[in-house]
Design an enzyme around this catalytic site. Sequence first.
Site, PDB file in Angstrom:
ATOM      1  CB  ALA A  63      26.516  21.911   6.371  1.00 54.33           C
ATOM      2  N   GLY A 107      26.282  17.611   3.859  1.00 51.26           N
ATOM      3  CA  GLY A 107      25.266  18.369   3.121  1.00 51.26           C
ATOM      4  C   GLY A 107      25.508  18.323   1.622  1.00 51.26           C
ATOM      5  CD  GLU A 110      22.300  15.794   4.538  1.00 56.99           C
ATOM      6  OE1 GLU A 110      23.023  16.793   4.762  1.00 56.99           O
ATOM      7  OE2 GLU A 110      21.496  15.351   5.359  1.00 56.99           O
ATOM      8  CD  GLU A 130      26.551  14.523   7.780  1.00 58.76           C
ATOM      9  OE1 GLU A 130      26.975  13.361   7.596  1.00 58.76           O
ATOM     10  OE2 GLU A 130      25.958  15.165   6.892  1.00 58.76           O
TER      11      GLU A 130
HETATM   12  N1  3HC Z   1      32.971  23.584   6.693  1.00 58.32           N
HETATM   13  C1  3HC Z   1      33.823  24.620   6.911  1.00 58.32           C
HETATM   14  N2  3HC Z   1      35.141  24.559   6.635  1.00 58.32           N
HETATM   15  C2  3HC Z   1      35.615  23.387   6.163  1.00 58.32           C
HETATM   16  C3  3HC Z   1      34.796  22.284   5.923  1.00 58.32           C
HETATM   17  C4  3HC Z   1      33.412  22.409   6.204  1.00 58.32           C
HETATM   18  N3  3HC Z   1      32.546  21.414   5.976  1.00 58.32           N
HETATM   19  N4  3HC Z   1      35.569  21.279   5.452  1.00 58.32           N
HETATM   20  C5  3HC Z   1      36.834  21.744   5.392  1.00 58.32           C
HETATM   21  N5  3HC Z   1      36.848  23.027   5.819  1.00 58.32           N
HETATM   22  C6  3HC Z   1      37.999  23.926   5.866  1.00 58.32           C
HETATM   23  C7  3HC Z   1      39.065  23.437   6.827  1.00 58.32           C
HETATM   24  O1  3HC Z   1      38.803  23.891   8.148  1.00 58.32           O
HETATM   25  C8  3HC Z   1      40.318  24.059   6.222  1.00 58.32           C
HETATM   26  O2  3HC Z   1      40.345  25.396   6.636  1.00 58.32           O
HETATM   27  P1  3HC Z   1      41.757  26.132   6.878  1.00 58.32           P
HETATM   28  O3  3HC Z   1      42.518  26.028   5.594  1.00 58.32           O
HETATM   29  O4  3HC Z   1      41.361  27.512   7.273  1.00 58.32           O
HETATM   30  O5  3HC Z   1      42.433  25.387   7.997  1.00 58.32           O
HETATM   31  C9  3HC Z   1      40.038  24.033   4.729  1.00 58.32           C
HETATM   32  O6  3HC Z   1      38.628  23.883   4.592  1.00 58.32           O
HETATM   33  C10 3HC Z   1      40.712  22.873   3.996  1.00 58.32           C
HETATM   34  O7  3HC Z   1      40.384  21.675   4.694  1.00 58.32           O
HETATM   35  P2  3HC Z   1      41.463  20.533   4.953  1.00 58.32           P
HETATM   36  O8  3HC Z   1      42.734  21.129   5.432  1.00 58.32           O
HETATM   37  O9  3HC Z   1      40.799  19.509   5.801  1.00 58.32           O
HETATM   38  O10 3HC Z   1      41.685  20.010   3.473  1.00 58.32           O
HETATM   39  P3  3HC Z   1      41.902  18.526   2.958  1.00 58.32           P
HETATM   40  O11 3HC Z   1      42.044  18.623   1.498  1.00 58.32           O
HETATM   41  O12 3HC Z   1      42.944  17.843   3.749  1.00 58.32           O
HETATM   42  O13 3HC Z   1      40.527  17.747   3.284  1.00 58.32           O
HETATM   43  C11 3HC Z   1      38.170  17.373   3.310  1.00 58.32           C
HETATM   44  C12 3HC Z   1      39.346  18.118   2.659  1.00 58.32           C
HETATM   45  C13 3HC Z   1      38.316  15.865   3.080  1.00 58.32           C
HETATM   46  C14 3HC Z   1      36.892  17.856   2.673  1.00 58.32           C
HETATM   47  C15 3HC Z   1      38.173  17.650   4.830  1.00 58.32           C
HETATM   48  O14 3HC Z   1      38.290  19.030   5.048  1.00 58.32           O
HETATM   49  C16 3HC Z   1      36.918  17.215   5.538  1.00 58.32           C
HETATM   50  O15 3HC Z   1      36.767  16.044   5.838  1.00 58.32           O
HETATM   51  N6  3HC Z   1      36.026  18.159   5.860  1.00 58.32           N
HETATM   52  C17 3HC Z   1      34.869  17.914   6.675  1.00 58.32           C
HETATM   53  C18 3HC Z   1      33.793  17.237   5.917  1.00 58.32           C
HETATM   54  C19 3HC Z   1      32.560  17.092   6.760  1.00 58.32           C
HETATM   55  O16 3HC Z   1      32.610  16.749   7.914  1.00 58.32           O
HETATM   56  N7  3HC Z   1      31.383  17.362   6.168  1.00 58.32           N
HETATM   57  C20 3HC Z   1      30.159  17.309   6.855  1.00 58.32           C
HETATM   58  C21 3HC Z   1      29.857  18.625   7.468  1.00 58.32           C
HETATM   59  S1  3HC Z   1      28.413  18.576   8.494  1.00 58.32           S
HETATM   60  C22 3HC Z   1      27.102  18.581   7.427  1.00 58.32           C
HETATM   61  O17 3HC Z   1      27.291  18.584   6.242  1.00 58.32           O
HETATM   62  C23 3HC Z   1      25.750  18.566   8.040  1.00 58.32           C
HETATM   63  C24 3HC Z   1      24.671  18.397   7.059  1.00 58.32           C
HETATM   64  O18 3HC Z   1      24.130  17.121   7.196  1.00 58.32           O
HETATM   65  C25 3HC Z   1      23.599  19.400   7.213  1.00 58.32           C
END
Ligand code: 3HC
Length: 708
Positions: A63, A107, A110, A130
Amino acid sequence: MSDLVQLTKTDGIAVVTINNPPVNALSSAVASGIAAAVALIENDDAVRAVVFIGAGRTFIAGADIKEFAERMSGKIICRESLKPLLLRIEDLGKPVVMALHGTAFGGGLELAMAGHYRIALPGTQVGQPEVKLGIIPGAGGTQRLPRLAGVAKAVEMCAQGAPVSAEDALKSGVLDSLVEGDLLTAAIAFAREVAAKPAPKTRERNEKLGTPEQNATIFAAAREKARSKQRGLLAPLAAIDAIESATKLPFEKGCQIEEELFTKCLFSDQSKALIHAFFGEREVAKIPDVPKETPTLNVESVGIVGAGTMGGGIAMVFANAGIPVLLKETDRAALDRGLASIQKNYANSAKRGRFTQQFVDERLKLINTTLDFGEFSNADLVVEAVFEGMTLKKEVFSQLDRVCKPNAILATNTSTLDIDEIASATSRQQSVIGLHFFSPANVMRLLEIVRGAATSKEVIATCMQLSKKLNKVGVLVGNCMGFVGNRMFGPYRREAQFLVEEGASVTAVDDALYEFGMAMGPLATGDLAGLDVGWRIRKENRHLQKTGLRQAFIEDRLCELGRFGQKTGAGWYKYNENRKPSPDPQVSSLIRQWTSEARIPQRQISAQEIVERCIYTLVNEGARILEEGIALRAVDIDIVYLNGYGFPAYRGGPMWYADTIGVKKVYDRICEFQQRLGNWWEPAPLLQRLAEQGKTFAEFSSRRGVAA
Ligand code: 3HC
Ligand code: NAI
C-alpha cells in the site's frame, strides 16, 4: 480508469497492468483504477480468465505508505479499505492469475492472495513487512496467508516481516508455479490453461488452519520470540493475535479483528516513528547541492591501509559486495593476524548459517594483501584505517597522494580527527573524504560520510551511491570533532556517569535506558567499546577542556586501575570468560568512596530522571549539530542514531522523539537541569527558538535544505 491501471483483452484473457512507478505502490488512485478494471471485466462475458501484472521492475511493493502518513496526520481522514475490492476480485467468477516479479509486499501480496492462482519469476520476493512500519497487514493478509501457507509460516512472515524467496513461497503454498522467460506470456498461457477450471477462493481454503493444540504451541513460541527479539514493539504481537483470530473465527469475523488491530497500530506513536524511519532512510540519500545527476566514479577495486579491527571489517564489507580488496599492513605478522581474524569471522558466519561455505570461499579470494603502498596505484578507492593519530594519518595520506592514480578517492576511517587537516597532506583535497564505519564494520549498517571543506561533489555522490551497494545507510555529515554520532554520544555517556556520581547504581542507569529501548545501557556500551579509548582521547585533549564545567571522573579512575571493560574482564561490570557481565560490588564501594571524597551529595534518582537526562542531552547536542549544519536535517541525526547507536526504531531517533514529547517540554526540562546541575545543560539556541515558536525539529529541517 486511470493511467495507473491499464486493461487489455485478447482472446478471452483480460490483462490488468498496474503502472505506478517506481514500485507500483497501491495508492487510493491505483485501487480505484483496479476497481474500474474489475467492473469492466465483471460485465464482460467474453473474458474467461484474468491476469494481474505489474509494469516496470516489480509487482506491487505494498500500500502507499505516504497515504498512511497523511491519514495519521489528519490530511486524509479516511482511505477506502482495500478489503471489499479484494473480495470482488475473489468473487469474480472467472479465474484470476496473479503474475509476480520483483516484490509482492504488504497490500501487493494481499491483492495477490485474493487471486485464484499465483505464478512468479525466480528472484521474486513476497512478504508482509508491515510490522517494520509498526502496523500489521490491513487487507486480509493475516486471514488469507495462513490459509495458503499454514499457520506457522504466516506467523513468521507477518510477525517478523522478513521477505520470502519465490522458491520458499512455492514450497509453502503461497505460489502455485515458478515460470521462466517472459512473465506476461507465461501468465497468459497459465490463464488459458485454468480458464475452464473452478477458481479456488483463498478465503474458503481452511485445510491448513491447523488444530487448536498445534496452534497453541506455534502462537506461544511466536509471542515469546517477539517479546525477546522485537523488544518493545507492539505490531508483531498484534499480527500474531490477528492470525490467531484466523484460526478461531470465520473469515469475515477474523477480518474485523484484523481491521481493529490494524487501526490501533496505525495510530500508535510506534507506527509514526517507524514510518518516519522508513522515509528518513531514503531522505538521507538526498543531498540538496549534490543532485541525483551528479557524475560518479567507478569503484571496482579498493585498497585498505591497516588490517586491525576496523580495516579487517571494512575489507569484509567490500568483499561481501563483490569488490576486490587489497589490504596493506606494516609487516607480515600484522597482515597474518588481520587475515586470520577475517577468516575466523567468516567461519563463524558460515557456522551460524548466515553465509554458505561457497560464498565465504569466494569472498576470501577477493581479499589480497600487500606490504607496499605502490600496489595501490590502480585502486579506485583507498580507505585508511591505521591507528588514530594525526601525524601517522598525514604520513599515510602523503604516501597515498604519491602512489594513487589521479582520480582515486582517498578516504579515512578516523573517528575524531580533522578531515581537512588530513587532506592537507595531499595535493588533491577534493578527493579526500571521511568514510566512518562503525564497529563491527561488517555488521553495523551506519556509514557516516564526512564531507571535508574541499571534497568534490563527484566524490560525495560516489560514496553515497557506494554505501547502498555495500548495504549500508550512508549519512552525509560535516567535519567536526566526533562528527554527528560520537559528538552526541560524548554528552550522553558523560551524563550517565554524572548520574552514577550522584547516587544512581550502575545497573539502575543501564536498566533505565535499556527499558527505554536502547540496545544496551551507556555504561555497558563503554565496557564493550573499551573504556581506555575515551580515556586516551581525554588525556590528549585535556588542554581543550572547558574550564568551570564539572568533569566526570569515574571512568578515568577505573582505567587507572586497569579496568578497560570487556577486554580486561572488568570495567563498570565484571565479566566471566564468556564476556557475560555481572554487577561488581567492588566498583560500587569504590564509587561510594570516590564520591564521598569528592563531596558529591548522594540521593535516590528515578528511572525517569535517568532517561530524561541521558536522552535530552542527546537532543540538545543534536540541536547544535543541526544549527551548525553538521547534519543536513533532523532526520539525518535520527538515522545515525537508529543505525549506529541502538536507539529504538519505534521511537524514531532522538530528534523525532523530542518532537513527539514536545520541543517546549524538552526545553523547559533542560532549563530546569541547567539551574540544578550547571552549564553543561545550557540549552542549544535552536532548541530555545523552536520552543518559543512552538515548532518542531522536523519543521526546521524541511525548510532548511543547505549543504553540510
Ligand atoms: N509506498 C510509498 N512509497 C514507497 C513504497 C510504498 N509502499 N515503497 C517504496 N516507496 C518509495 C520509496 O520511498 C522511494 O521513494 P523516493 O525515490 O522518493 O525516495 C521509492 O519508492 C523507491 O524505493 P527504494 O529506494 O526503497 O527502492 P529499492 O529498490 O531499494 O527497494 C522496496 C524497493 C524493496 C520495495 C522497498 O522500497 C520497500 O521495502 N518498500 C516498502 C515495502 C512495504 O513496507 N510494503 C508494505 C506497505 S504497508 C501495506 O501494504 C499495508 C497493507 O497491509 C494494507
Ligand atoms: P587497530 O589498532 O585495531 O588497527 C590499526 C592497524 O593499523 C594496526 O594493525 C596497525 O599495524 C596498522 N597500521 C599502522 N600504521 C600502518 C601503516 N603505515 N600501514 C599499514 N598499516 C598500518 O585500530 P582500529 O580500532 O582498527 O582503528 C583504526 C581506525 O579506525 C582509527 O582511526 C580509529 O579511530 C577508527 N575507528 C575505530 C573504531 C573502533 O571501534 N575500533 C570505530 C570507528 C573508527
